[in-house]
Design an enzyme around this catalytic site. Structure first.
Site, PDB file in Angstrom:
ATOM      1  N   SER A   1      54.492  81.491  86.546  1.00 53.21           N
ATOM      2  CA  SER A   1      53.732  82.440  87.364  1.00 53.21           C
ATOM      3  C   SER A   1      53.993  83.862  86.884  1.00 53.21           C
ATOM      4  O   SER A   1      55.041  84.149  86.285  1.00 53.21           O
ATOM      5  CB  SER A   1      54.150  82.322  88.833  1.00 53.21           C
TER       6      SER A   1
ATOM      7  N   TYR B   1      61.953  83.414  94.074  1.00 57.24           N
ATOM      8  CA  TYR B   1      60.761  82.827  93.447  1.00 57.24           C
ATOM      9  C   TYR B   1      60.678  83.251  91.983  1.00 57.24           C
ATOM     10  O   TYR B   1      60.406  82.430  91.098  1.00 57.24           O
ATOM     11  CB  TYR B   1      59.516  83.276  94.203  1.00 57.24           C
TER      12      TYR B   1
END
Length: 318
Positions: free
Chosen positions: A163, A189
């Site tokens: 990501s 994350y």
């Protein structure tokens, strides 16, 4: 590591179906984790439509069965078979069971499942911080366990869904599980997504002699996926206002799955390994992380970081 020449029609607006158009995957077997929602469904759909037999590796098999039944009605004649198998990446026993039950070669492994930014610190049963455990360690254990099956495929491909969030943090090796620093959902994350990219670098180097290629990717800012189920909209607004988060243009789920499918099946990237892609093309290095909406941080493709992460991951999943 070679740099692919991506055809002009492939880009940010490419759909998964377009990325695999004209590709024949009959006789190939694929595993897609997290294939009960979002881009996982579209990845499975595109691979099956091209002829691959696809295993939907999902935490909730009831949800996976509903997806498989829907896809079977929608797929064209001659599509590959769909199978649903249970896989909870936070639970080592289900990963081990999945590996033990797998028989025969595996041509495509798409590590798509993930969790994003739970607001509170949550640990897995073995004490690991959940995002790092699910997004990286679970997929690492799965890929390592399936390596013999991948090697038997003679040209297998591993696709690691990372990501743009990797820009939020490198892997903090001294405190992977937030035992000494305050928990932050976004840096957590970020380090898990950096780990996804570094895994591809590590696998590319270690498994090349097995004919296995491994690449990572940024799918895009995808509308309407369950990945954002933990997010607080006010928190996101504050994060954007602070300048710490900038979002690229939004994509549909069909567009979001395109880069995964390209790396899994397209002949245009045959032999390419250890790379990080976005919008169906290799990403450019990022010089300044703040406000970036594209590109890859050098620390996420660094070979020394990849080697260190590999050693740590082996120790943690042993």
């Amino acid at each position: 590591m070679s740099v692919p020449q991506t055809p002009r029609p492939f880009g940010a607006q490419t759909t998964a179906a377009e990325a695999v158009d004209g590709v024949d995957l009959h006789g190939r077997r694929a595993v897609v984790t997290g294939a009960s929602s979002g881009i996982g469904v579209e990845t499975a759909r595109a691979l099956a439509a091209a002829g691959a037999d696809v295993t939907l590796a999902v935490r909730n098999t009831d949800a996976g069965a509903l997806v498989a039944a829907r896809l079977e009605k929608e797929l064209p004649p001659g599509s590959g078979q769909l199978t649903v198998r249970q896989l909870d990446l936070a639970d080592r026993s289900t990963v081990a069971a999945f590996v033990a039950d797998w028989q025969g070669p595996l041509h495509i492994l798409v590590g798509n499942a993930g969790v994003m930014a739970p607001p509170e610190l949550v640990r897995t049963p073995d004490g690991r911080e959940t995002q790092f455990a699910v997004n990286h360690l679970g997929h690492f254990a799965l890929a390592v366990g399936l390596r013999p099956a991948l090697a038997a495929a003679d040209g297998a491909r591993i696709v690691s869904v990372s990501s743009i969030g990797h820009l939020f943090s490198p892997v903090v090796f001294d405190d992977l599980d937030y035992r000494f620093r305050p928990y932050d959902p976004w840096t957590s994350y970020g380090q898990s997504k950096t780990a996804n990219a570094l895994f591809a670098v590590g696998a590319a180097e270690r498994w090349a002699d097995d004919g296995i290629t491994a690449n990572a990717l940024m799918p895009g800012n995808i509308a309407d996926t369950s990945l954002a189920r933990h997010l607080d909209l006010e928190q996101i607004a504050d994060f954007i206002a602070s300048g710490a988060l900038a979002l690229p243009p939004q994509k549909t789920v069909e567009q979001g799955a395109a880069t995964s499918v390209l790396l899994a099946a397209s002949p245009t990237v045959a032999g390419v390994t250890g790379r990080y892609f976005e919008d169906c093309a290799p990403a450019e290095p990022v010089a300044e992380r703040a406000g970036a909406v594209a590109g890859v941080a050098p620390y996420a493709v660094d070979r020394e970081n990849a080697a260190r992460l590999w050693a740590v991951s082996e120790a943690l999943v042993r």
